[in-house]
Write an enzyme that holds these catalytic residues in place. Structure first.
Site, PDB file in Angstrom:
ATOM      1  N   CYS A 100       0.801  -1.214   0.000  1.00  0.00           N
ATOM      2  CA  CYS A 100       0.000   0.000   0.000  1.00  0.00           C
ATOM      3  C   CYS A 100       0.838   1.270   0.000  1.00  0.00           C
ATOM      4  O   CYS A 100       0.472   2.260  -0.625  1.00  0.00           O
ATOM      5  CB  CYS A 100      -0.984  -0.015   1.151  1.00  0.00           C
ATOM      6  SG  CYS A 100      -0.192  -0.123   2.753  1.00  0.00           S
ATOM      7  N   HIS A 159      -2.422   0.528   6.951  1.00  0.00           N
ATOM      8  CA  HIS A 159      -2.696   0.797   5.539  1.00  0.00           C
ATOM      9  C   HIS A 159      -2.339   2.249   5.236  1.00  0.00           C
ATOM     10  O   HIS A 159      -2.306   3.087   6.129  1.00  0.00           O
ATOM     11  CB  HIS A 159      -4.185   0.536   5.261  1.00  0.00           C
ATOM     12  CG  HIS A 159      -4.556   0.616   3.813  1.00  0.00           C
ATOM     13  ND1 HIS A 159      -3.934  -0.156   2.852  1.00  0.00           N
ATOM     14  CD2 HIS A 159      -5.509   1.342   3.160  1.00  0.00           C
ATOM     15  CE1 HIS A 159      -4.477   0.108   1.671  1.00  0.00           C
ATOM     16  NE2 HIS A 159      -5.437   1.031   1.836  1.00  0.00           N
ATOM     17  N   ASP A 179      -8.325   5.629  -2.690  1.00  0.00           N
ATOM     18  CA  ASP A 179      -7.419   4.542  -2.281  1.00  0.00           C
ATOM     19  C   ASP A 179      -6.954   3.791  -3.508  1.00  0.00           C
ATOM     20  O   ASP A 179      -7.684   2.977  -4.078  1.00  0.00           O
ATOM     21  CB  ASP A 179      -8.152   3.592  -1.331  1.00  0.00           C
ATOM     22  CG  ASP A 179      -7.180   2.604  -0.701  1.00  0.00           C
ATOM     23  OD1 ASP A 179      -6.027   2.534  -1.177  1.00  0.00           O
ATOM     24  OD2 ASP A 179      -7.578   1.918   0.243  1.00  0.00           O
TER      25      ASP A 179
END
Lengths: 326, 645
Positions: B409, B451, B467
């Site tokens: 991520c 994250h 995202d």
């Protein structure tokens, strides 16, 4: 430590004693009822409180939930222990038991009987006569006997002081206590003279330590058995009739008897020395199994033998010149 | 006070308990001190075994002095958490060689309680709670043993009895403890602070983001925080737990500008109201909180930064229970200050020429279209989401997007923001946690759920969450990490397969959660909340005092009544009652039974005193003895004969 003038403390102290005496009247058996059992933090309990409060401060400062938990657990246990400590004395019955006389310089022994009618045992009950202290457990629905020894500094009556009863069980944080007044007393015999001269000669020329054989014709009657009586004199036939042990008595002993006479002692001796010598002689005569009499300026004990005679003579010696208390 | 010496067994029991007390601190004590302590224990045990005398003061004092000097050299202080515990442990060891009597031992045991309590400065877990109970039980057993006599049973039986009694005392104390715990007025600490109390680095999110900083956490299944929603729980793909916001990039590492604090919460809820929830945050030693995007109500004492991060005044060094609210549909920052926007466009000059060139092509689009274009670009570039991405070079974004194409991520978020900034859209990286595991009525969020995502600013709309990981691996967001990557690489508890062990671990976690909620998280705030439910609005009000004192007293009275009821004298059996009645009748005739007189002796005496009643006395005695020795029919006879006597 701060000392108050005696003029201030004296009335208070005597009032205090009077109050204690009213609450704990003298008598035979005493039941420790609720109004007679006291409880407070013990010395180590005070330390315990300081410790938990310190930890509580830490718990607050650092906001430690577990420290709160520990502090409250300890405090709660201490609170619960109050009842266990109190219960340990409550309902206990205390009674005076036997006493054992002794000679000056020895220890007089007093027996105390504890009776537990309750359904739980009582742990580590401490009994105290001044510095004489002993501890005992009493089982549920049972009784226990304790001997306490007190020093015997002078002849005459030795009166036991107020009995203190206390317990710290189970955690030692609290101390529960009470008092009992029994007015237990015992005789303190004079100290026997060390290396006393031998016994004086018996009257009528009877040899020292020799017991004249007694014939059936001298039989004078029956009396109850006492410790020290010879088994040869027990009336076994009477015993078989379930009358208890009886002992046959004989005439004619008095005439050969040994007299331990105050007035026959050398004139140089003072009265305590005389008492000491007579005490030693009583013991010697008894040990030899002789029949002996004691003659004091105030009393005369006709010749007899056995433990009773010894005890009577020792009592007379112990109380010589002492006014009998009411 | 009398000097009462401990017996052999009591000394060894004390040694064992003290070892238990010191045991929990072993990892905190320096090795040399552990050696010294072991030596002191062995010395004391040896002296006891040999029945030798304690060492004289002149021998002990230098030892104590040396140890204290050693501790000072080790920590350069004698106060503070670790040094204090070390000093306490050393004192216990030294005092041991002076301990002969119960009084000495008592002091040791009281020091022992401090050894227990100092553990809680470091750890307040359930395990510590169990340890606390075990140690209090052990110490109480020692106390009971010191305050008891030899007793009437064997040594082993006695030890068991004392242990059982101490245990029952503890159980009896527990209701009272709970009451005190609930009602004792909690004060917001601290009253004082010791130096060195700020402890070292915790686990969890870092305040910078560089390649590897998130993927490294994916192996860590320790709990970051737990959350329970009181009514609605947002869907899994809405669970973005906002942490530090990274808006400065030097080509390798993303860092936080130090932002100012807002005085008012700028978040507007759109479509639906705010969702309340309670978070129990594990200590992570940083001065920020985690919050569901976007926070609309903050816990007491917390503030919001200009970048909408919730910050606290102090480092989070203990577990916190936080009441918060969030709007999952929100509007924020529509009128953003230029300075803030400029910060969100900053880029290092020279790095990543390829990515920069690709993004600059989007400049002719509208800003919103540029974002869509960027997402499309990420979706079609053939990027894969993996826990073990390769290490990229100086042009990390270029290497990731055009060469290696494997990332976690932090790679996605970093590259995405880089490219949007190059395309002229204000953007920044947001760190935090995503998702969470359901366990009963609450969620567990672990470190592995860490994250990174992004936020872009659009004219008229304000800051919007984007995202990029979702574009590549949507299942990561919808179903969690385990569905997006191979399960073998993940910590055991993060895997998807639901087996017995996992269920048990989750069960255990709910116990831990209960502990955290009700024991550790019982804060002044929580107390007020609970008391309000009882109708008490003010601590130390008359209502509170009535509750507190009333409940403590009734509990104490109850336990006292129970104890006295248990200890009550039992009614004597019928035979004894009949015999007592007989004795009372004789007493009326002037014959007192002696305290220690056996029935047969008393009867003999009575017969002698009252020869004319001898046969009646014999009858009563005979029946009484018969009943005593087990003949029940004689009981009726006995009662009748006593009545007639």
């Amino acid at each position: 430590m701060l000392k108050l003038p005696k003029a201030l403390t004296q009335p208070f102290s005597s009032r205090w004693q009077a109050w204690l005496h009213r609450r704990h009247p003298s008598g035979r058996a005493q039941l420790l009822t609720q109004n007679r059992v006291y409880i407070f933090l013990s010395r180590s309990g005070l330390m315990f409180v300081v410790m938990t409060l310190t930890m509580l401060g830490g718990a607050i400062n650092y906001d430690l939930a577990l420290a709160y938990l520990l502090v409250f657990l300890l405090l709660a246990m201490a609170l619960v222990s109050i009842f266990h400590t109190f219960r340990n004395l409550l309902g206990l019955q205390i009674a005076p038991g036997r006493v054992e006389p002794c000679f000056v310089g020895e220890s007089a022994r007093f027996e105390v009987v504890l009776e537990n009618a309750g359904a739980l045992p009582r742990h580590n009950i401490v009994l105290r006569y001044d510095e004489a202290e002993t501890a005992i457990d009493v089982l549920a629905a049972d009784n226990a006997r304790v001997w306490l020894s007190l020093p015997a500094p002078q002849r005459g009556w030795l009166r036991a002081p107020r009995l203190g009863i206390e317990t710290h069980w189970p955690l030692g944080v609290f101390r529960s206590w009470s008092y009992a007044n029994f007015e237990q007393r015992t005789l303190i015999y004079p100290k026997p003279e060390v290396n006393a001269p031998p016994l004086p000669q018996a009257a009528e020329g009877v040899g020292e330590g020799v017991i004249t054989p007694r014939g059936q014709d001298d039989f004078a009657g029956l009396r109850p058995f006492q410790r020290g009586d010879s088994p040869r004199h027990v009336a076994w036939k009477a015993a078989a009739r379930d009358d208890g042990l009886m002992v046959k008595e004989f005439h004619g002993e008095a005439s050969h008897a040994l007299w331990l006479d105050w007035d026959a002692l050398p004139p140089g001796l003072d009265s305590e020395a005389r008492l000491a010598r007579l005490t030693a002689w009583v013991l010697m005569a008894h040990a030899a199994g002789l029949s002996f009499g004691l003659s004091l300026p105030t009393r005369r004990l006709p010749p007899e033998h056995g433990d009773l005679q010894r005890d009577a003579c020792l009592a007379a010696l112990a109380l010589y010149g002492i006014k009998e208390p009411e | 006070m009398k000097i009462e010496r401990l017996d052999h067994y009591q000394v060894f029991a004390l040694l064992v308990v003290l070892m238990g007390l010191l045991g929990a601190h072993v990892s905190r004590l320096p090795n040399w001190l552990l050696g010294v302590l072991a030596l002191l224990f062995v010395w004391r045990a040896w002296l006891q075994h040999k029945q030798w005398r304690m060492p004289p003061k002149w021998l002990l004092l230098p030892v104590v002095f040396g140890v204290v000097t050693g501790i000072y050299l080790e920590y350069h202080t004698l106060i503070g958490r670790t040094a204090g515990v070390t000093l306490l442990a050393a004192l216990v060891g030294a005092k041991l060689l002076e301990t002969r009597t119960r009084r000495d031992a008592l002091l040791l045991v009281y020091l022992g309680y401090f050894l227990v309590v100092t553990n809680f400065l470091f750890d307040q877990s359930v395990a510590m709670g169990l340890y606390l109970s075990a140690m209090v039980l052990a110490i109480s057993t020692l106390l009971v043993s010191w305050n008891s006599l030899g007793g009437w049973t064997g040594r082993r039986q006695r030890a068991v009895d004392q242990l059982v009694f101490a245990g029952s005392l503890m159980l009896q104390a527990i209701p009272l403890m709970v009451l005190l715990f609930v009602f004792f007025p909690r004060i917001e600490g601290p009253l004082w602070r010791l130096p060195q109390d700020r402890s070292g680095v915790g686990s969890g999110l870092s305040d910078t983001m560089s390649p590897g900083s998130f993927s490294n956490m994916s192996k860590d299944d320790t709990v970051a925080f737990r959350v329970s929603f009181s009514d609605t729980r947002p869907s899994q793909d809405m669970l973005y737990w906002r942490g530090p916001v990274f808006d400065q990039y030097d080509g390798h590492t993303w860092t936080q500008a130090s932002p100012g604090l807002l005085t008012e919460n700028p978040v507007e809820a759109v479509a639906g109201k705010s969702i309340p929830y309670v978070m129990t945050l594990e200590p992570h030693q940083r001065a920020w909180l985690l919050a569901l995007e976007m926070p609309t109500a903050l816990p007491e004492g917390a503030r919001m930064s200009e970048q909408y991060q919730v910050v606290s005044r102090r480092n989070i060094d203990k577990r916190l229970r936080l009441n918060m609210q969030a709007a999952v549909q929100y509007r924020v920052g529509a009128k953003e200050a230029d300075a803030q926007l400029n910060r969100s466009l900053q880029l290092p000059k020279v790095v990543n020429p390829l990515a920069r060139a690709a993004a600059e092509k989007w400049r002719n689009l509208l800003p919103a279209e540029r974002v869509i274009e960027a997402l499309r670009f990420f979706g079609t570039q053939g990027l894969t989401y993996t826990l073990e991405p390769p290490l990229y070079g100086k042009n990390a974004v270029d290497d990731f997007v055009f060469v290696g194409k494997q990332g976690f991520c932090e790679h996605f978020a970093g590259a995405f923001v880089f490219m949007l900034r190059a395309a002229g859209v204000p953007a920044r990286v947001v760190g935090g946690y995503q998702g969470g595991e359901e366990n009963g009525d609450y969620l567990i969020i672990r470190q592995a759920d860490a994250h990174a995502w992004t936020e872009v600013w659009l004219e008229g709309k304000g800051w919007q969450r984007v995202d990029p990981t979702f574009a590549v691996a949507p299942s990561r967001i919808q179903e969690g990490l385990a569905s997006a990557v191979g399960a073998e690489d993940l910590p055991y508890l993060m895997r998807l397969d639901n087996n017995v062990i996992k269920r048990m671990r989750l069960l255990l976690d709910s116990a831990v959660n209960g502990w955290n909620q009700w024991v550790i998280g019982y804060t002044p705030e929580r107390q007020r909340e609970l008391l309000r439910k009882l109708g008490i609005n003010d601590l130390l009000s008359s209502g509170f005092l009535a509750w507190f004192i009333g409940s403590v007293f009734s509990l104490v009275a109850l336990s006292a009544a129970w104890l006295l009821w248990r200890a009550r004298p039992r009614r004597p059996d019928p035979a004894k009652q009949a015999w007592d009645r007989f004795c009372r009748k004789l007493a009326g005739l002037g014959l007192q039974v002696g305290l220690a007189e056996a029935p047969s002796d008393f009867a003999l005496r009575a017969k002698r005193a009252l020869p004319e009643r001898a046969s009646a006395i014999d009858d009563v005695l005979g029946d009484y003895l018969a009943v005593r020795y087990g003949s029940q029919p004689a009981l009726a006879n006995l009662a009748r004969k006593v009545r007639e006597f």
